[in-house]
Design a protein around this motif. Sequence first.
Motif, PDB file in Angstrom:
ATOM      1  N   ALA A 148       0.820  -1.207   0.000  1.00  0.00           N
ATOM      2  CA  ALA A 148       0.000   0.000   0.000  1.00  0.00           C
ATOM      3  C   ALA A 148       0.860   1.266   0.000  1.00  0.00           C
ATOM      4  O   ALA A 148       0.466   2.297  -0.562  1.00  0.00           O
ATOM      5  CB  ALA A 148      -0.931  -0.001   1.213  1.00  0.00           C
ATOM      6  N   LYS A 149       2.042   1.186   0.608  1.00  0.00           N
ATOM      7  CA  LYS A 149       2.953   2.341   0.667  1.00  0.00           C
ATOM      8  C   LYS A 149       3.843   2.448  -0.570  1.00  0.00           C
ATOM      9  O   LYS A 149       4.690   3.340  -0.652  1.00  0.00           O
ATOM     10  CB  LYS A 149       3.825   2.235   1.912  1.00  0.00           C
ATOM     11  CG  LYS A 149       3.054   2.378   3.214  1.00  0.00           C
ATOM     12  CD  LYS A 149       3.948   2.102   4.414  1.00  0.00           C
ATOM     13  CE  LYS A 149       3.151   2.196   5.717  1.00  0.00           C
ATOM     14  NZ  LYS A 149       3.981   1.815   6.901  1.00  0.00           N
ATOM     15  N   GLY A 150       3.663   1.534  -1.524  1.00  0.00           N
ATOM     16  CA  GLY A 150       4.455   1.569  -2.746  1.00  0.00           C
ATOM     17  C   GLY A 150       5.848   1.001  -2.598  1.00  0.00           C
ATOM     18  O   GLY A 150       6.690   1.162  -3.484  1.00  0.00           O
ATOM     19  N   LYS A 151       6.112   0.282  -1.500  1.00  0.00           N
ATOM     20  CA  LYS A 151       7.432  -0.296  -1.261  1.00  0.00           C
ATOM     21  C   LYS A 151       7.523  -1.745  -1.736  1.00  0.00           C
ATOM     22  O   LYS A 151       8.586  -2.359  -1.654  1.00  0.00           O
ATOM     23  CB  LYS A 151       7.780  -0.207   0.224  1.00  0.00           C
ATOM     24  CG  LYS A 151       7.896   1.226   0.726  1.00  0.00           C
ATOM     25  CD  LYS A 151       8.244   1.277   2.202  1.00  0.00           C
ATOM     26  CE  LYS A 151       8.389   2.717   2.688  1.00  0.00           C
ATOM     27  NZ  LYS A 151       8.709   2.785   4.129  1.00  0.00           N
ATOM     28  N   LEU A 152       6.421  -2.274  -2.206  1.00  0.00           N
ATOM     29  CA  LEU A 152       6.365  -3.643  -2.712  1.00  0.00           C
ATOM     30  C   LEU A 152       5.475  -3.637  -3.953  1.00  0.00           C
ATOM     31  O   LEU A 152       4.308  -3.246  -3.882  1.00  0.00           O
ATOM     32  CB  LEU A 152       5.798  -4.585  -1.657  1.00  0.00           C
ATOM     33  CG  LEU A 152       5.841  -6.091  -1.927  1.00  0.00           C
ATOM     34  CD1 LEU A 152       7.279  -6.584  -1.974  1.00  0.00           C
ATOM     35  CD2 LEU A 152       5.072  -6.840  -0.839  1.00  0.00           C
ATOM     36  N   THR A 153       6.033  -4.039  -5.079  1.00  0.00           N
ATOM     37  CA  THR A 153       5.290  -4.049  -6.334  1.00  0.00           C
ATOM     38  C   THR A 153       4.730  -5.441  -6.604  1.00  0.00           C
ATOM     39  O   THR A 153       5.459  -6.434  -6.549  1.00  0.00           O
ATOM     40  CB  THR A 153       6.204  -3.649  -7.506  1.00  0.00           C
ATOM     41  OG1 THR A 153       6.704  -2.323  -7.276  1.00  0.00           O
ATOM     42  CG2 THR A 153       5.455  -3.680  -8.821  1.00  0.00           C
ATOM     43  N   THR A 154       3.442  -5.519  -6.877  1.00  0.00           N
ATOM     44  CA  THR A 154       2.847  -6.797  -7.252  1.00  0.00           C
ATOM     45  C   THR A 154       3.014  -6.989  -8.761  1.00  0.00           C
ATOM     46  O   THR A 154       2.729  -6.077  -9.536  1.00  0.00           O
ATOM     47  CB  THR A 154       1.360  -6.848  -6.877  1.00  0.00           C
ATOM     48  OG1 THR A 154       0.684  -5.754  -7.487  1.00  0.00           O
ATOM     49  CG2 THR A 154       1.183  -6.774  -5.377  1.00  0.00           C
ATOM     50  N   VAL A 155       3.490  -8.153  -9.145  1.00  0.00           N
ATOM     51  CA  VAL A 155       3.740  -8.452 -10.560  1.00  0.00           C
ATOM     52  C   VAL A 155       2.646  -9.377 -11.064  1.00  0.00           C
ATOM     53  O   VAL A 155       2.523 -10.518 -10.606  1.00  0.00           O
ATOM     54  CB  VAL A 155       5.124  -9.102 -10.749  1.00  0.00           C
ATOM     55  CG1 VAL A 155       5.354  -9.429 -12.220  1.00  0.00           C
ATOM     56  CG2 VAL A 155       6.225  -8.183 -10.219  1.00  0.00           C
ATOM     57  N   ILE A 156       1.847  -8.896 -11.996  1.00  0.00           N
ATOM     58  CA  ILE A 156       0.756  -9.688 -12.579  1.00  0.00           C
ATOM     59  C   ILE A 156       1.060  -9.910 -14.049  1.00  0.00           C
ATOM     60  O   ILE A 156       1.186  -8.953 -14.820  1.00  0.00           O
ATOM     61  CB  ILE A 156      -0.599  -8.981 -12.410  1.00  0.00           C
ATOM     62  CG1 ILE A 156      -0.929  -8.833 -10.913  1.00  0.00           C
ATOM     63  CG2 ILE A 156      -1.705  -9.772 -13.116  1.00  0.00           C
ATOM     64  CD1 ILE A 156      -2.189  -8.033 -10.641  1.00  0.00           C
ATOM     65  N   ASP A 157       1.187 -11.157 -14.433  1.00  0.00           N
ATOM     66  CA  ASP A 157       1.467 -11.512 -15.819  1.00  0.00           C
ATOM     67  C   ASP A 157       0.187 -11.487 -16.644  1.00  0.00           C
ATOM     68  O   ASP A 157       0.052 -10.730 -17.602  1.00  0.00           O
ATOM     69  CB  ASP A 157       2.121 -12.899 -15.855  1.00  0.00           C
ATOM     70  CG  ASP A 157       2.562 -13.313 -17.255  1.00  0.00           C
ATOM     71  OD1 ASP A 157       2.065 -12.736 -18.237  1.00  0.00           O
ATOM     72  OD2 ASP A 157       3.403 -14.218 -17.361  1.00  0.00           O
ATOM     73  N   ARG A 158      -0.779 -12.322 -16.267  1.00  0.00           N
ATOM     74  CA  ARG A 158      -2.026 -12.420 -17.011  1.00  0.00           C
ATOM     75  C   ARG A 158      -3.193 -12.561 -16.052  1.00  0.00           C
ATOM     76  O   ARG A 158      -3.032 -13.008 -14.910  1.00  0.00           O
ATOM     77  CB  ARG A 158      -2.018 -13.634 -17.949  1.00  0.00           C
ATOM     78  CG  ARG A 158      -0.981 -13.569 -19.050  1.00  0.00           C
ATOM     79  CD  ARG A 158      -1.167 -14.722 -20.025  1.00  0.00           C
ATOM     80  NE  ARG A 158      -0.117 -14.701 -21.049  1.00  0.00           N
ATOM     81  CZ  ARG A 158      -0.053 -15.573 -22.056  1.00  0.00           C
ATOM     82  NH1 ARG A 158      -0.970 -16.527 -22.165  1.00  0.00           N
ATOM     83  NH2 ARG A 158       0.917 -15.498 -22.947  1.00  0.00           N
ATOM     84  N   THR A 159      -4.365 -12.189 -16.534  1.00  0.00           N
ATOM     85  CA  THR A 159      -5.601 -12.433 -15.796  1.00  0.00           C
ATOM     86  C   THR A 159      -6.524 -13.291 -16.653  1.00  0.00           C
ATOM     87  O   THR A 159      -6.514 -13.194 -17.878  1.00  0.00           O
ATOM     88  CB  THR A 159      -6.314 -11.117 -15.435  1.00  0.00           C
ATOM     89  OG1 THR A 159      -6.653 -10.417 -16.629  1.00  0.00           O
ATOM     90  CG2 THR A 159      -5.427 -10.240 -14.559  1.00  0.00           C
ATOM     91  N   PHE A 160      -7.282 -14.138 -15.980  1.00  0.00           N
ATOM     92  CA  PHE A 160      -8.251 -15.009 -16.638  1.00  0.00           C
ATOM     93  C   PHE A 160      -9.568 -14.916 -15.876  1.00  0.00           C
ATOM     94  O   PHE A 160      -9.565 -14.792 -14.643  1.00  0.00           O
ATOM     95  CB  PHE A 160      -7.797 -16.476 -16.613  1.00  0.00           C
ATOM     96  CG  PHE A 160      -6.562 -16.782 -17.407  1.00  0.00           C
ATOM     97  CD1 PHE A 160      -6.646 -17.338 -18.679  1.00  0.00           C
ATOM     98  CD2 PHE A 160      -5.303 -16.541 -16.884  1.00  0.00           C
ATOM     99  CE1 PHE A 160      -5.518 -17.639 -19.409  1.00  0.00           C
ATOM    100  CE2 PHE A 160      -4.151 -16.841 -17.607  1.00  0.00           C
ATOM    101  CZ  PHE A 160      -4.262 -17.396 -18.874  1.00  0.00           C
ATOM    102  N   PRO A 161     -10.710 -15.016 -16.558  1.00  0.00           N
ATOM    103  CA  PRO A 161     -11.972 -15.138 -15.826  1.00  0.00           C
ATOM    104  C   PRO A 161     -12.044 -16.509 -15.167  1.00  0.00           C
ATOM    105  O   PRO A 161     -11.370 -17.458 -15.580  1.00  0.00           O
ATOM    106  CB  PRO A 161     -13.030 -14.988 -16.921  1.00  0.00           C
ATOM    107  CG  PRO A 161     -12.343 -15.383 -18.185  1.00  0.00           C
ATOM    108  CD  PRO A 161     -10.907 -14.991 -18.016  1.00  0.00           C
ATOM    109  N   LEU A 162     -12.865 -16.603 -14.134  1.00  0.00           N
ATOM    110  CA  LEU A 162     -12.988 -17.857 -13.388  1.00  0.00           C
ATOM    111  C   LEU A 162     -13.307 -19.024 -14.309  1.00  0.00           C
ATOM    112  O   LEU A 162     -12.785 -20.130 -14.137  1.00  0.00           O
ATOM    113  CB  LEU A 162     -14.085 -17.714 -12.321  1.00  0.00           C
ATOM    114  CG  LEU A 162     -14.351 -18.937 -11.442  1.00  0.00           C
ATOM    115  CD1 LEU A 162     -13.118 -19.289 -10.609  1.00  0.00           C
ATOM    116  CD2 LEU A 162     -15.552 -18.684 -10.527  1.00  0.00           C
TER     117      LEU A 162
END
Length: 322
Positions: free
Chosen positions: A285-299
């Motif tokens: 939340a403080k921008g000190k950790l970046t979440t890396v998302i490659d792809r998204t899929f629907p359920l």
Amino acid sequence: MKAMVCTRYGTPDRLELQELEQPLPKANEISIKVLSSTVTAGDCEMRSFTFPLYLHLPMRLLFGVRKPRMKVLGQEFAGVVEAVGESQKHFKKGDRVVGSTGMKLGANAEYVCLPERYAIVHMPKELDYEQAATIPTGGMNALFFLRKANIQAGQKVLILGAGGSIGTIAVQLAKHAGAEVTAIDRQEKLDMLLSIGADKVIDYERENFTASGETYDVIFDIVGKNTFSQAMGSLKPTGIYLIGNPSLGQVLRKFSGRKKGAGKVFVGVADYKAGDLRYLVDLSAKGKLTTVIDRTFPLEELAQAHHYVESGMKKGNVVIVH
């Protein structure tokens, strides 16, 4: 409710979209409407039951002898509290939350009920559901192992298999502690690893890190493809070799050859604590950790997501949108 159900062990095609009865919370539980979940290497291993032979019996007893006992997979989620049990005190209807399902699994569904004592925390407004859902499994594993090394500023850390859900957070946590980080993975993931803070990167298909003569204070082997004897020459005498594995079943696999004065080895399975998850979520939340998302899929396309994760090409995380 809609859920992707694993009817039998085997290929991703065994996953079926079904209508299940919506679970109701017990006195100490909360019911969560899941808005995002993920697919991890561990999910794929549980679906296909590709555990090492010596783990077959205990894993069969845990997950089901002939077919899965926990038919809905998914280990982490972000969503909204739908209902609360009468004796729980931490959450209320409408709270945005992120958490881990632990060994109950079940996040790849519209709703999941979990005890309030699980690693579940309130979700900061700075995060969206897709970002938050990627933090629990990778984050708590990375934090658990790196804490065992007690990394100090200026130390040199090598991370094997740095491009996945655990590795991308481990790189950032090691940098947050002041370490110089070398990240090893496929060529396709190296630019991403540099972008999240790795000081050096190595393509394992083109270069063997043990031949470079470089030594490290900490070696974190996430994928479990090297033995300690192979990496011994790259570890400082006072260093520590951490063995962790996102696919669960390879924990304790293939390490041998430790010699006196050759450093310490730590092998373990992460414990999931709400306090640790809160720490990681706050960093994000403080921008000190970046979440890396490659792809998204629907359920409904969970099977395709499993195929992609098993390809080994995943950068960071694969998210399921509900």
